[in-house]
Design an enzyme around this catalytic site. Structure first.
Site, PDB file in Angstrom:
ATOM      1  CG  ASP A  84       9.538   3.466  25.266  1.00 13.91           C
ATOM      2  OD1 ASP A  84       8.220   3.405  25.288  1.00 13.91           O
ATOM      3  OD2 ASP A  84      10.230   4.255  24.334  1.00 13.91           O
ATOM      4  CG  HIS A 121       4.402   1.184  29.089  1.00 12.76           C
ATOM      5  ND1 HIS A 121       5.627   1.756  28.347  1.00 12.76           N
ATOM      6  CD2 HIS A 121       4.632  -0.318  28.897  1.00 12.76           C
ATOM      7  CE1 HIS A 121       6.313   0.837  27.673  1.00 12.76           C
ATOM      8  NE2 HIS A 121       5.793  -0.427  28.250  1.00 12.76           N
TER       9      HIS A 121
END
Length: 456
Positions: free
Chosen positions: A431, A427
């Site tokens: 995204d 992450h």
């Protein structure tokens, strides 16, 4: 001049290996390029060959020990032996031991047990006679000098017998007094006093006829329940370190979707025989997912990239790692430039990886440098999982078992062959939106395989 047998470089980021099986022993003659020893890394098993012909004179690292890259693990003496019998000719030490044994046997009276027997009994705390012994024989006791071993001989016999019974690291604590000289004419060591109650549980104690491996992995008791202590292998330790490192150094998140496999299954059934006849390999599911992953990676290039310090490295090539089960555990060989491979080439490569992984014959170079990984836990029956990213990669696709499930199509409930798919991603770089788009593109491509040909 001695030849050094060193641990070679077996891949990037590998600085330590575990010594596996020695295929040759000290005194053996080896030809150049003969395999001498097997070493194990966290990625693969590698054989080390002799750099030139010679005789192995010294092994420095026995099996089970670790060694650093470029460390010397054995010495060879170059050149061929002077005669064919030279390698098997007994050494001076062996000759001395062989000649000394009969002499020692003639000095020991038949009524006394051997030093090795005394050693085994003493280590259990029981005298040879089976009765508790609290003191040495009195000075008045008469023994024939020629039939009694001297204290020095007893000490040597006890030491030798102890070394042959169990390894030094596994031997139980020995009685210190048995190696000291006794006053007077008493040649025997003093054995610690034991109560008769101690003999009642003797059958529960480990017997010294066990092998070293049995003693090393011997069962222990915890509240009456048995358990075994087995040292963790070097491969498993490294896998554990890498998995913990991946979770500590990356912000891992997993997203899921499901794929209708009906179209791919129908396509395989229609062209399975023709495909195998032409390419001499079976048409599996993995080639479809490799092709679909490459198309999705082009759409979301961050999943084919990696974080390097404060920079992001984007790759314009696709090295797809494919997780396969091997003889030493799960390994991930890499399909180099997978975007250039056909369906048949992908299937051949994966079949070859699986075969050599089972034999632990994969090369370290084949297990390095992947940019994205596909793991198929469905072959073991997994219905759903969250795979862990293989650092320094940024994503991994998890495939699962195919099940017939009821789904809605055109306002009707129908039965379809469905598979859950999972994408674990870093992450820090990807995204949630991009991760979902990636997985959705794979779903759409596999459900309509024609898109792979049209590249849409």
């Amino acid at each position: 001049m001695p030849i050094e047998l060193k641990v070679p470089e077996v891949g990037e980021s590998i600085s330590e290996v575990e010594i596996g099986e020695w295929l040759k022993k000290e005194g053996d003659f080896v030809e150049q390029d003969d395999e001498v020893v097997i070493i194990e890394t966290d990625k693969a098993t590698v054989e080390i060959s002799a750099p030139e012909a010679g005789t192995i004179t010294k092994i420095l690292k026995p099996s089970g020990q670790t060694a650093a890259v470029h460390e010397v693990i054995a010495y060879l003496e170059s050149g061929r032996p002077t005669s064919e019998e030279a390698p098997t000719k007994p050494t001076a030490t062996q000759t001395t031991s062989a000649t000394a044994q009969p002499a020692s046997a003639t000095r020991t009276p038949p009524s006394h047990p051997s030093a090795a027997q005394e050693d085994d009994r003493n280590m259990l705390g029981t005298p040879v006679s089976g009765k508790p012994m609290t003191q040495a024989p009195q000075d008045g006791a008469t023994h024939k000098p020629e039939n009694n071993p001297q204290p020095e001989e007893v000490t040597e016999a006890v030491a030798e017998a102890g070394a042959e019974t169990v390894p030094e690291a596994e031997a139980l604590p020995r009685v210190e007094s048995r190696t000291r000289h006794q006053p007077g004419n008493a040649p025997r060591p003093v054995v610690p006093e034991r109560s008769l109650e101690d003999d009642s549980d003797r059958q529960t104690r480990p017997e010294f006829s066990q092998t070293a491996e049995e003693l090393r992995v011997r069962s222990q008791v915890n509240d009456g329940r048995p358990e075994r202590l087995v040292p963790m292998s070097h491969l498993r330790r490294r896998i554990a370190e890498r998995l913990i490192g991946a979770q500590h150094n990356a912000a891992l998140l997993t997203t899921f979707n499901e794929v209708d496999m009906s179209s791919v299954i129908e396509l395989r059934q229609r062209y399975r025989d023709q495909f195998q006849e032409r390419y001499q390999t079976k048409l599996g599911f993995m080639s479809f997912f490799v092709k679909a992953s490459i198309a999705a990676l082009r759409l979301v290039p961050e999943l084919n990239a990696e974080i390097r310090g404060t920079d992001v490295v984007y790759r314009n090539f696709f090295d797809i790692g494919v997780a396969v089960g091997g003889g030493k555990g799960l390994v991930v060989p890499v399909l180099r430039n997978a975007e250039q491979l056909t369906f048949a080439e992908i299937e051949r490569a994966i079949a070859d990886f699986a075969r050599r992984a089972e034999q632990s014959k994969l090369l370290p170079a084949e297990l390095q440098g992947g940019t994205f990984t596909i793991s198929n836990g469905g072959i073991y029956g997994s219905l759903l999982s969250t795979p862990i990213v293989n650092p320094p990669q940024s994503g991994i696709l998890g495939l699962h078992a195919i099940q017939d499930r009821p789904v809605v199509r055109d306002n009707a409930i129908v039965i379809r062959s469905m598979m859950y798919v999972a994408l674990t991603y870093d992450h820090r770089l990807i995204d949630g939106r991009e991760a979902v788009l990636f997985l959705k593109h794979i779903k759409e491509t596999v459900e309509d395989p024609v898109r792979m040909l049209l590249e849409i």
